[in-house]
Design a protein around this motif. Structure first.
Motif, PDB file in Angstrom:
ATOM      1  N   ASP A  11       1.011  -1.306  -0.016  1.00  0.00           N
ATOM      2  CA  ASP A  11       0.066  -0.100   0.008  1.00  0.00           C
ATOM      3  C   ASP A  11       0.841   1.482   0.036  1.00  0.00           C
ATOM      4  O   ASP A  11       0.277   2.346  -0.313  1.00  0.00           O
ATOM      5  CB  ASP A  11      -0.828   0.093   1.302  1.00  0.00           C
ATOM      6  N   HIS A  90      -5.047   4.970  -0.058  1.00  0.00           N
ATOM      7  CA  HIS A  90      -5.210   3.309  -0.254  1.00  0.00           C
ATOM      8  C   HIS A  90      -6.558   2.871   0.613  1.00  0.00           C
ATOM      9  O   HIS A  90      -6.702   1.611   0.457  1.00  0.00           O
ATOM     10  CB  HIS A  90      -3.859   2.449   0.182  1.00  0.00           C
ATOM     11  N   THR A 128      -6.690   0.779 -15.811  1.00  0.00           N
ATOM     12  CA  THR A 128      -7.332  -0.622 -15.718  1.00  0.00           C
ATOM     13  C   THR A 128      -6.568  -1.642 -16.640  1.00  0.00           C
ATOM     14  O   THR A 128      -6.991  -2.798 -16.641  1.00  0.00           O
ATOM     15  CB  THR A 128      -8.805  -0.437 -16.254  1.00  0.00           C
ATOM     16  N   ARG A 139      -1.905  -7.214 -11.686  1.00  0.00           N
ATOM     17  CA  ARG A 139      -2.587  -5.818 -10.983  1.00  0.00           C
ATOM     18  C   ARG A 139      -2.124  -4.626 -12.274  1.00  0.00           C
ATOM     19  O   ARG A 139      -1.221  -4.724 -12.964  1.00  0.00           O
ATOM     20  CB  ARG A 139      -2.042  -5.442  -9.616  1.00  0.00           C
ATOM     21  N   TRP A 143      -5.778  -1.348 -10.172  1.00  0.00           N
ATOM     22  CA  TRP A 143      -6.978  -2.415  -9.886  1.00  0.00           C
ATOM     23  C   TRP A 143      -6.194  -3.905  -9.954  1.00  0.00           C
ATOM     24  O   TRP A 143      -4.970  -4.030 -10.418  1.00  0.00           O
ATOM     25  CB  TRP A 143      -8.033  -2.299 -11.033  1.00  0.00           C
ATOM     26  N   ASP A 144      -6.952  -5.169  -9.569  1.00  0.00           N
ATOM     27  CA  ASP A 144      -6.477  -6.275  -9.669  1.00  0.00           C
ATOM     28  C   ASP A 144      -7.392  -6.753 -10.935  1.00  0.00           C
ATOM     29  O   ASP A 144      -8.673  -6.206 -11.444  1.00  0.00           O
ATOM     30  CB  ASP A 144      -6.937  -7.097  -8.686  1.00  0.00           C
ATOM     31  N   TYR A 163     -11.722  -5.956 -14.136  1.00  0.00           N
ATOM     32  CA  TYR A 163     -11.093  -5.466 -13.310  1.00  0.00           C
ATOM     33  C   TYR A 163     -11.792  -5.349 -11.840  1.00  0.00           C
ATOM     34  O   TYR A 163     -12.845  -5.097 -12.030  1.00  0.00           O
ATOM     35  CB  TYR A 163     -10.113  -4.132 -13.888  1.00  0.00           C
ATOM     36  N   HIS A 165     -11.726  -4.177  -7.190  1.00  0.00           N
ATOM     37  CA  HIS A 165     -11.082  -3.859  -6.253  1.00  0.00           C
ATOM     38  C   HIS A 165     -10.729  -4.830  -5.245  1.00  0.00           C
ATOM     39  O   HIS A 165     -11.968  -5.820  -5.110  1.00  0.00           O
ATOM     40  CB  HIS A 165     -11.739  -2.433  -5.552  1.00  0.00           C
ATOM     41  N   GLY A 167     -10.326  -4.715  -1.785  1.00  0.00           N
ATOM     42  CA  GLY A 167     -10.484  -4.017  -0.436  1.00  0.00           C
ATOM     43  C   GLY A 167     -10.950  -5.214   0.581  1.00  0.00           C
ATOM     44  O   GLY A 167     -11.736  -5.748   0.275  1.00  0.00           O
TER      45      GLY A 167
END
Length: 169
Positions: A11, A90, A128, A139, A143-144, A163, A165, A167
């Motif tokens: 992060d 983050h 993205t 990544r 984004w992942d 794509y 997030h 979190g």
């Protein structure tokens, strides 16, 4: 490590980016997010550090038994963001499904919302799309993406153009 040779999630880059943005703009990140993104999109329930009056609209995230030793309700879960005052690059944003839907639609429309440009043309694509660096990362800059090698928690069943997030809460 030699840049581009190995990927290590952290992060730290987003935490430092927040500081750079604030120095360069001479404004706080929460103020910028509100004036540049939330207000133009009509995201009236998206904010950092929600007031106590909103607690009934927020689901508690966990009983923290390590750091704060109490139920976390209406405050950022991430310990680093908490130490930074609840506003970080983050973590720390609270929102609703309706507001996230507006943001997602703007992302799908390449930065446009109801005919108004929120992000520069092509900017969404830059954040993205995979950049195919010689790493094992899946990544993008923000984004992942779906797993091509079993390492992404985005899963194996999404198209290569998706794509998302990751979190915690």
């Amino acid at each position: 490590f030699i840049p581009g040779e190995k990927y290590q999630y952290s992060d730290l880059g987003m935490i430092i980016l927040k500081e750079i943005i604030e120095v360069a703009s001479n404004r706080k990140l929460d103020e910028l997010a509100n004036s540049w993104i939330y207000r133009p999109l009509g995201m009236s329930s998206s904010l950092f550090n929600p007031p106590v009056e909103m607690a009934s609209q927020i689901v508690p995230t966990e009983i923290d038994k390590v750091y704060r030793n109490r139920l976390l309700h209406g405050e950022v879960h991430d310990e680093n963001a908490h130490v930074l005052g609840g506003v970080s690059g983050h973590a720390g944003v609270f929102s609703t499904a309706s507001d996230i839907g507006k943001y997602a639609q703007m992302m799908l429309d390449d930065g446009l919302w109801k005919g108004r440009r929120i992000f520069k043309d092509g900017q969404i694509d830059k954040f993205t799309k995979l950049h195919h660096l010689p790493t094992d990362s899946e990544r993008t800059l923000g984004w992942d993406t779906p797993s091509q090698n079993g390492k992404s928690s985005a899963g194996d069943y999404f198209s290569t153009s998706t794509y998302g997030h990751l979190g915690y809460t």
